[in-house]
Design an enzyme around this catalytic site. Structure first.
Site, PDB file in Angstrom:
ATOM      1  N   LYS A  11       0.822  -1.215   0.000  1.00 58.74           N
ATOM      2  CA  LYS A  11       0.000   0.000   0.000  1.00 58.74           C
ATOM      3  C   LYS A  11       0.860   1.270   0.000  1.00 58.74           C
ATOM      4  O   LYS A  11       2.062   1.211   0.277  1.00 58.74           O
ATOM      5  CB  LYS A  11      -0.942  -0.055   1.212  1.00 58.74           C
ATOM      6  CG  LYS A  11      -1.943  -1.219   1.137  1.00 58.74           C
ATOM      7  CD  LYS A  11      -2.956  -1.202   2.291  1.00 58.74           C
ATOM      8  CE  LYS A  11      -3.941  -2.357   2.185  1.00 58.74           C
ATOM      9  NZ  LYS A  11      -4.984  -2.316   3.241  1.00 58.74           N
ATOM     10  N   TYR A  51     -12.391  -1.685  -3.625  1.00 60.60           N
ATOM     11  CA  TYR A  51     -12.895  -1.855  -2.259  1.00 60.60           C
ATOM     12  C   TYR A  51     -14.412  -1.661  -2.180  1.00 60.60           C
ATOM     13  O   TYR A  51     -14.931  -1.302  -1.124  1.00 60.60           O
ATOM     14  CB  TYR A  51     -12.172  -0.900  -1.305  1.00 60.60           C
ATOM     15  CG  TYR A  51     -10.794  -1.383  -0.885  1.00 60.60           C
ATOM     16  CD1 TYR A  51     -10.641  -2.521  -0.096  1.00 60.60           C
ATOM     17  CD2 TYR A  51      -9.636  -0.709  -1.266  1.00 60.60           C
ATOM     18  CE1 TYR A  51      -9.393  -2.974   0.304  1.00 60.60           C
ATOM     19  CE2 TYR A  51      -8.374  -1.155  -0.869  1.00 60.60           C
ATOM     20  CZ  TYR A  51      -8.267  -2.286  -0.080  1.00 60.60           C
ATOM     21  OH  TYR A  51      -7.023  -2.734   0.320  1.00 60.60           O
ATOM     22  N   ASN A 114      -2.055   0.019   6.834  1.00 62.05           N
ATOM     23  CA  ASN A 114      -1.556  -1.280   7.293  1.00 62.05           C
ATOM     24  C   ASN A 114      -0.697  -2.018   6.270  1.00 62.05           C
ATOM     25  O   ASN A 114      -0.629  -3.240   6.267  1.00 62.05           O
ATOM     26  CB  ASN A 114      -2.708  -2.140   7.817  1.00 62.05           C
ATOM     27  CG  ASN A 114      -3.766  -2.410   6.757  1.00 62.05           C
ATOM     28  OD1 ASN A 114      -3.597  -2.024   5.615  1.00 62.05           O
ATOM     29  ND2 ASN A 114      -4.826  -3.083   7.144  1.00 62.05           N
ATOM     30  N   HIS A 117      -2.149  -5.421   1.300  1.00 58.96           N
ATOM     31  CA  HIS A 117      -3.436  -6.078   1.074  1.00 58.96           C
ATOM     32  C   HIS A 117      -3.199  -7.544   0.760  1.00 58.96           C
ATOM     33  O   HIS A 117      -2.204  -7.884   0.117  1.00 58.96           O
ATOM     34  CB  HIS A 117      -4.167  -5.437  -0.115  1.00 58.96           C
ATOM     35  CG  HIS A 117      -5.290  -6.286  -0.655  1.00 58.96           C
ATOM     36  ND1 HIS A 117      -6.522  -6.322  -0.073  1.00 58.96           N
ATOM     37  CD2 HIS A 117      -5.331  -7.149  -1.708  1.00 58.96           C
ATOM     38  CE1 HIS A 117      -7.290  -7.176  -0.750  1.00 58.96           C
ATOM     39  NE2 HIS A 117      -6.599  -7.679  -1.739  1.00 58.96           N
ATOM     40  N   GLU A 128      -9.315 -10.140  -8.383  1.00 59.69           N
ATOM     41  CA  GLU A 128      -8.355  -9.057  -8.115  1.00 59.69           C
ATOM     42  C   GLU A 128      -7.122  -9.165  -9.013  1.00 59.69           C
ATOM     43  O   GLU A 128      -6.558  -8.144  -9.422  1.00 59.69           O
ATOM     44  CB  GLU A 128      -7.955  -9.080  -6.637  1.00 59.69           C
ATOM     45  CG  GLU A 128      -9.119  -8.703  -5.719  1.00 59.69           C
ATOM     46  CD  GLU A 128      -8.814  -8.913  -4.247  1.00 59.69           C
ATOM     47  OE1 GLU A 128      -9.725  -8.693  -3.428  1.00 59.69           O
ATOM     48  OE2 GLU A 128      -7.679  -9.290  -3.895  1.00 59.69           O
TER      49      GLU A 128
HETATM   50  P1  ATP Z   1      -7.160  -5.845   2.943  1.00 58.52           P
HETATM   51  O1  ATP Z   1      -8.488  -6.131   2.260  1.00 58.52           O
HETATM   52  O2  ATP Z   1      -6.587  -4.503   2.570  1.00 58.52           O
HETATM   53  O3  ATP Z   1      -6.192  -6.974   2.779  1.00 58.52           O
HETATM   54  P2  ATP Z   1      -8.222  -6.796   5.407  1.00 58.52           P
HETATM   55  O4  ATP Z   1      -8.852  -7.854   4.578  1.00 58.52           O
HETATM   56  O5  ATP Z   1      -7.306  -7.226   6.507  1.00 58.52           O
HETATM   57  O6  ATP Z   1      -7.404  -5.781   4.514  1.00 58.52           O
HETATM   58  P3  ATP Z   1     -10.732  -5.392   5.374  1.00 58.52           P
HETATM   59  O7  ATP Z   1     -11.757  -5.591   6.421  1.00 58.52           O
HETATM   60  O8  ATP Z   1     -10.924  -6.012   4.030  1.00 58.52           O
HETATM   61  O9  ATP Z   1      -9.325  -5.845   6.019  1.00 58.52           O
HETATM   62  O10 ATP Z   1     -10.523  -3.828   5.226  1.00 58.52           O
HETATM   63  C1  ATP Z   1      -9.908  -3.287   4.059  1.00 58.52           C
HETATM   64  C2  ATP Z   1      -8.989  -2.165   4.456  1.00 58.52           C
HETATM   65  O11 ATP Z   1      -9.786  -1.088   4.959  1.00 58.52           O
HETATM   66  C3  ATP Z   1      -8.029  -2.490   5.614  1.00 58.52           C
HETATM   67  O12 ATP Z   1      -6.876  -3.184   5.219  1.00 58.52           O
HETATM   68  C4  ATP Z   1      -7.711  -1.109   6.124  1.00 58.52           C
HETATM   69  O13 ATP Z   1      -6.768  -0.441   5.269  1.00 58.52           O
HETATM   70  C5  ATP Z   1      -9.076  -0.424   6.009  1.00 58.52           C
HETATM   71  N1  ATP Z   1      -9.861  -0.574   7.246  1.00 58.52           N
HETATM   72  C6  ATP Z   1     -10.489  -1.690   7.679  1.00 58.52           C
HETATM   73  N2  ATP Z   1     -11.136  -1.477   8.844  1.00 58.52           N
HETATM   74  C7  ATP Z   1     -10.900  -0.174   9.153  1.00 58.52           C
HETATM   75  C8  ATP Z   1     -11.285   0.670  10.222  1.00 58.52           C
HETATM   76  N3  ATP Z   1     -12.048   0.227  11.224  1.00 58.52           N
HETATM   77  N4  ATP Z   1     -10.862   1.958  10.212  1.00 58.52           N
HETATM   78  C9  ATP Z   1     -10.090   2.421   9.195  1.00 58.52           C
HETATM   79  N5  ATP Z   1      -9.693   1.686   8.149  1.00 58.52           N
HETATM   80  C10 ATP Z   1     -10.086   0.405   8.124  1.00 58.52           C
HETATM   81 MG    MG Z   2      -9.977  -7.436   2.867  1.00 59.35          MG
END
Ligand code: ATP
Ligand code: MG
Length: 139
Positions: A11, A51, A114, A117, A128
């Protein structure tokens, strides 16, 4: 290749901080083969599309802003059990909950910024991978 690929994005936070090399080294060290990789930048439209599943969540606007703030590295990774093994390698969404030795534990700042992805299912991995790469870009 069902079950054998996952899609990752390093990211904008991690690319800007210069962590890409170390993250790619961890990915290769964990046994993933790189099928495709590129430095690219998501437009507002493309980030919203990627997303879309989170479009009703309160953090969606911030997430799109974050994911478009600078370049990312997108990659298709190949390994047996790729989706699950890669989610283990990256650690929990919130780095505060991520296990020691995971990519997010090492490089993520907070639950939004974080570092990486990882696809959450074989079906989404395939979607994807096609989102980011044409067939001729994969090896
Ligand atoms: P990713 O899809 O990016 O691999 P993930 O599957 O671990 O991450 P998801 O629940 O799919 O988590 O959320 C997608 C992304 O949205 C997260 O990686 C983070 O960058 C952001 N995100 C998720 N939850 C929160 C939150 N509560 N507050 C802010 N940002 C969030
Ligand atoms: Mg995710």
């Amino acid at each position: 290749m069902a079950g054998k690929i996952t899609l990752t994005m390093i990211k904008p936070d991690a690319v800007a901080a210069g962590h890409s090399g170390k993250i790619i080294d961890m990915i290769i060290g964990a046994g993933f083969k790189i099928q495709a990789m590129k430095l690219t930048r998501l437009s507002n439209e493309k980030a919203k599309e990627f997303y879309a599943v989170h479009s009703e969540r309160p953090f969606f606007g911030d997430l799109v802003k974050f994911m478009t703030e600078g370049p990312i590295i997108a990659a298709v990774l190949e390994k047996e059990n790729a989706v699950e093994d890669f989610r283990k390698l990256i650690g929990a969404t919130n780095p505060a909950n991520a296990a020691e030795g995971t990519i997010r534990k090492n490089f993520a700042a907070d639950i939004e910024r974080n570092a990486v992805h990882g696809s959450d299912s074989d079906e989404n991995a395939a979607l994807e991978a096609s989102f980011h790469f044409a067939g001729v870009e994969r090896f």
